[in-house]
Design an enzyme around this catalytic site. Sequence first.
Site, PDB file in Angstrom:
ATOM      1  N   SER A   1       0.835  -1.205   0.000  1.00 52.30           N
ATOM      2  CA  SER A   1       0.000   0.000   0.000  1.00 52.30           C
ATOM      3  C   SER A   1       0.864   1.247   0.000  1.00 52.30           C
ATOM      4  O   SER A   1       2.017   1.232   0.435  1.00 52.30           O
ATOM      5  CB  SER A   1      -0.911   0.017   1.223  1.00 52.30           C
ATOM      6  N   ASP A   2       0.311   2.334  -0.502  1.00 50.00           N
ATOM      7  CA  ASP A   2       0.984   3.619  -0.373  1.00 50.00           C
ATOM      8  C   ASP A   2       0.804   4.108   1.065  1.00 50.00           C
ATOM      9  O   ASP A   2      -0.097   3.663   1.789  1.00 50.00           O
ATOM     10  CB  ASP A   2       0.430   4.631  -1.376  1.00 50.00           C
TER      11      ASP A   2
END
Length: 971
Positions: free
Chosen positions: A239-240
Amino acid sequence: MTEQPQPFRDPRLPFAGRIDDLLQRLTLDERIAMLHQFAPAVDRLGLDAFRTGQEALHGVAWMGPATVFPQAVGLGATWNDELVRRVGEAVGNEVRARRAEDDRVGLNVWAPTVNLLRNPLWGRGEEGYSEDAALTSAIAVAYTRGLRGDHPHYWRTAPVLKHWLAHNNETDRDTASSSVRPRVLHEYDLKAFRDAVRAGAVAGVMPAYNLVNGRPNHVSPLLSQQLRSWTDRSLVVCSDAGAPSNLVDSEHYFDTHEEATAASLRAGVDSFTDHGQDSAVMTGRIRGALERGLLDEHDIDTAVRRLLELRFSLGEFDPGLDPYANTADFDTADHRALAQEAAEQAVVLLKNDGLLPLDPAAAKTVAVVGLLADACKLDWYSGTLIHRSTPLDGLRERFGAEHIVFAEGADLVRLKCADGWLQVPAAGTGQDPVRGAEGALDPALIAGRTDLPPLTCGDTPSELALMDWGNGVITLREPDGRYLSVAEDGYVRASADEPGGWIVQETFRLEAVEGHADGHRLLHIGTGRYVSVAADGVKVAAPGEELSGSGEAASATGEAASGPANALGTVFETEVTERGEDAVARAAAAADTVIVVAGNDPHINGRETEDRTTLDLPAQQERLWRAAHAANPRTVLAVTSAYPYALTDAAAALPALLWTAHGGQAAGTALARVLAGDVSPAGRLPQTWYASDAELPGLLDYDIIGSRQTYLYYEGTPLYPFGHGLSYSDFTYGSLTAEHEGELLRVSLTVTNTGAVAADEVAQLYVRAVAPSVVRPLRQLAAHRRLHLAPGAGERVDFTVPVAELGHWDVAHGRWTVDPGAYEIQAGASSTDIRIVTVVTMDGEPAGPRPVLARGLEAAAYDEQLATEITDRTKTDGDAVTAVAENSELLYRHCDFGAGVRGVAVSASGEGVVRITVDGATAVVPVPATDGPYDYRTRAAAISASGVRDLRVTLEGTVRLARITFTGDSE
């Protein structure tokens, strides 16, 4: 008797079996802990801590000194796959070498960025390679192969592609939805990722912050339906930063974090980057989702298995067999030479009326002027410079310091208030620390300096260099080279070596004050507060804060406030002691030739979190090149920038223009060698340079087909086209042949250097459908090759092009198709400089009309649209279409109604009306309010149509249209 190793430690076993063994040994809590970016050690099994995510976009970033290569867009401008592969290898080796000294450095590298440079106003354009999917893929494949290494089992580093998917806006980046129709999805956005993944050197991807078609990328079904279908290898999805929390906090897509986390994990996210190094929040959410039945242990194990495969591939469990374990190549002579070679190959010669190259042996005076003439700029994803070469440095070294005159062109100013002149106190003479030199896992947390005294006011003025970067954003620098900056304590100091940081603390804005003819308040942009003079120094005042100084302040009504300065800030009068254009004009008049170095600071007016607002060069820099040219017609404009500019006037007036991205540590040397003719420039533009802002579509318009974006569809005349770049030599193209062999086209041509100097040429191969059945690109890059040729030499260049590259996504049938017919194979020096053309003909049957009677119509599978956007049909899968303005329309061409239909049914949610028109007859389908946007109901109406006809649909109200079906006359 020799003790046998645990099976997961046994290198004789395949990775899959070892991972099975390790998984069953790990407790549930230990497995859950591995799903956070910072996975803790498992001491009882001898497992080390592990983190995903080491930035390595164009060198090892954030972790202190490293070799700094040109920005990614500069690497794209080289059009040289093999060079970029070598850069990737050097970066991978430096990651390994730094890891051996600092265990904060990770081997899972978050690079490269393959988002396509669709719109030149995107703030992060510097991070991508090109607006073209084929060029982006080729450069990404090269870089990832270098990062990965060539061992069949063990990886030098594990590259993760950023940012999945259709992400080209910083404005509202965590809440905006990109409306991407199926053709754009398959022909453009997915392609950049697909080819790199299929090449086998990618360990995973990072989803982007944005939504696509109304659904956050972190819960996208395309992660499983597309991404993981392209390879048999396990791919890790990271994930960012903070994006998992955004699903609830800013996007409001889920009601609870447990629901959001479960949905992400089930969609395919494996590693959660959230809450920094504190994993407790995310692991708590995962446990909560398990307790609520939103997840099961199989979901956990699937993600952990992928993460363990990545760790095994990096040699963690087999240090004695890892061929990269003892890599020590760091800041080597080869890496320094490669950084210079890359910077040289990235230079693009935009225009040359014969002024270039310059002859150093002529011993003529060269004026080097401009705000970037003595700058070597870094960006957010750079390492700390070990070596530094500015254009001024490079030209002095190449042409001789005695032949160089320099004028930066900043305005020299003094600021005065009621308390006196703004003063920079004397500071120590020791070596200033360099921002980020110690490295940081999160450089956003690096604080400003507080060891220097704050500014004061008094009788003796300090002269400051004022640079206007556009939109009224200025920096102020004192004579010793330090920029005015604001630290956490709120005081203004001359303390920064360069503007930088996650929130830049070195930018200000002068705001006129009503009632003060020559007075301005100085707004500090990073804090949003005004600069005020206090008894203990100059600082930014918090709202409501009373400062003890006597400085005159502007009140809310514009009146001068008496007594303590208020939060609106002190009023300053600006005295200009020298205009930058005057200094530039003097230097230009004293020289034979002038090099004006203009461009951007990568931390200002266009970067992560901030889109650009215009293509225009900042007005101060516009004045500088005009002043130089007025004083000396032999003026060259060298643009050093992360983005294109609309240089229409400069292109018309000046005899020579060059562009390079910020070129890293060897930028100045490279530029000087190109100007001197030591290297013939052969960089090519990786994106279109438009003539003005008026040529651009909206930043949030992702429909490159409908709005005719990029060189693929743009029908206007660009300032400089995609693929453009001139040389100091000349080349001819000839003997183009193209043969169709099964699933491949074999294309050959001869490129000959007909000039007088050895030089590189970039042969570009494009394809074009001659009589397409749907809107197709004007031409589309299919292959390219950079080659070096001596004067008079020629080379036969062979390309292998998959026939599928001639195709498009057929929305009528939901598949990739290559239409039968003629296709031009074009070869040339740019997308508009086509030198030679041949034609190939594809046989086969046309796809035929839409079988709407048999299959119905998916609403998003339109041919053209007006004033609509695609949104999510459900939170897990599917698309619907909704209107965003009045007079919306969807057009579906060539619908086959067979012998006839008598009824139509729509699947829709919301409330409003669907109007369906065929052959001038319209069926009106009311949609009564449904129970929320995901409550789809079927509504029917009578309609009569037969044969093959176009169908038009208009939407009114809040209707979300998912699907249309028809009832035949015989039913």
